[in-house]
Structure formats: C-alpha cells, structure tokens
Write a protein that holds these residues in place. Structure first.
Motif: not given
Length: 248
Positions: A187-213
């Motif tokens: 199930x963890x295919x190359x397209x899925x890994x590509x989407x995951x790489x593209x999602x990392x920046x907003x994912x970690x940005x959201x994590x920081x904002x959630x911890x801050x709040x």
C-alpha cells in the motif's frame, strides 16, 4: 497534481499536524476525509498513517520524560490479546454495529465528563486493561484503535504533558506496526511517498502551531477541549455507521 490536489493536501496535512500537536491525537480523524475525497482511500489511508507516524515520532521524542510508563505498558500488553480476538472476529460482526456502539459510548463519556468533571477516584488499572484490549480488538476489526485509549487517559488526573506523552508513545508504537504491515501489503507506493514528501512542510508547520496553542492553555481548559474532541470522534463514528447502513 492538480491545484485542487495541492490545496487539499496542504489543508489536510496542516490540520492533521495542528490537531495532533494540540491534543496528542486526532490527525487521521481530520485528514482522511479530505484526503480520501481527492486521492481515494487506497492512497489516503497509508498517507494518513505515515503522517500520523511522523507526528508521533516528534511528539513522543519531545515529551518522552512525561510518559506514564506503567500505564503505557499495561495498555500495550492488553492490546495484544485484543488484536488476536479482533483478527478472529473480522467479518463476523457488523462494522456499523461496532462503530455505533463505540460512538455512542464516547459521546456519553464525553458528555458526562464535561458535566461532572474528573471523578474523585480515577479509572484504575482494570479499566486501563479493558481500554487496551478493546483498542486492539477494534483496531483489527474496523481499523479504529484510538478512542478507548484516549477515553481512558482523558479520565486520568494527569497534567497535559503526561497525557500527550503517553498517548503519542502508544500511537507511535502501534503506528510502526500499522505502517509496516501496509508496506508489506504494497500500500505504501511511490505515489503515496510522493504525496507524503509534499505534505511534510504543512504537516510540521501545523504541529508547531498546535503545540504553541496548547502551551497557552491551563490544564483544565486543555482537558475540556480533549473531551470535546472525544465527543467529536464519537459523533463521527455514528455518522460513519449511519452512512454505511444507508449505502447498503
């Protein structure tokens, strides 16, 4: 990827990071419906699990000194026989019935806790074992393993750091097994890994904002919001169960 896909991926991953960073759980609750609409559930499920695993690595590492280890070990130990039972019950119990019962129980628990506050005597080790067992069973039967453990920890008189640390470490260990199984199943295919790489920046940005709040709230307010999230999970499960019945 289309413009709609880029926007959806950024929104879903940002919300997932914020929710997990704030409460220590719930990333897949908010991400999967959005991801599934655009990318399909076959890609959305492993993508959501990869994002949750990443978030839990960061959170468990950061809050590791606050983990309530005896409770964590008990939850994990109880989950193992629950998984075995769940594997045996797959296909024998209606998914809609299980989701309905779990959703109703979560709504009742959240409503009672918000009305009365924490009990004078917290739910003890027997309830922890039951939560871990049911979590393991449901995880195998319907792919939902979080609510029983979240409900139990929300009833403990722990500071928010201990609550988040114990939950994220539990979900980290469970997530390693889930993602590993998905990878072996193809199930963890190359397209899925590509989407995951593209999602990392907003994912970690959201994590920081959630911890801050989260850091701006006192423990009582934080616990009330966690209980509201538990109630939202219950309502979502009831909606999913109803949608499943209507689709028949």
């Amino acid at each position: 990827m289309t413009a709609a896909g880029v926007l959806t991926l950024g929104l879903a991953s940002g919300l997932a990071g914020f929710t997990q960073g704030f409460g220590g759980f719930g990333s897949t609750l908010v991400a999967l419906p959005l991801l599934g609409m655009v990318f399909g559930m076959r890609a959305a499920v492993p993508l959501g699990c990869l994002m949750a695993l990443t978030l839990n690595v960061f959170l468990a590492t950061r809050h590791r000194s606050h983990v309530r280890r005896p409770a964590l070990l008990l939850l994990l130990a109880a989950a193992l026989p629950g998984m075995a039972l769940g594997a045996a019950l797959i296909g024998h119990l209606p998914e809609a019935l299980l989701k309905s019962l779990l959703g109703a129980a979560l709504l009742l628990l959240a409503g009672q806790s918000l009305r009365t506050g924490l009990p004078a005597t917290p739910a003890g080790t027997g309830w922890a074992a039951a939560a871990g067992f049911v979590s393991g069973c449901l995880g195998m039967c319907i792919g939902v393993n979080g609510p029983p453990v979240i409900a139990w920890t929300a009833r403990q008189p722990w500071p928010r750091e201990a609550l988040k640390a114990t939950l994220t470490t539990y979900f980290l260990l469970a997530g390693i097994g889930i993602v590993g199984t998905q990878a072996l199943s193809g199930l963890v295919t190359r397209p899925v890994l590509g989407l995951y790489a593209a999602a990392l920046a907003p994912l970690l940005g959201g994590l920081w904002a959630g911890e801050f709040c989260c850091g701006k709230l006192d423990d009582q307010t934080f616990r009330r919001i966690v209980l509201l999230l538990v109630g939202a999970m219950g309502a979502l499960l009831l909606c999913q169960a109803g949608a499943g019945l209507l689709a028949r």
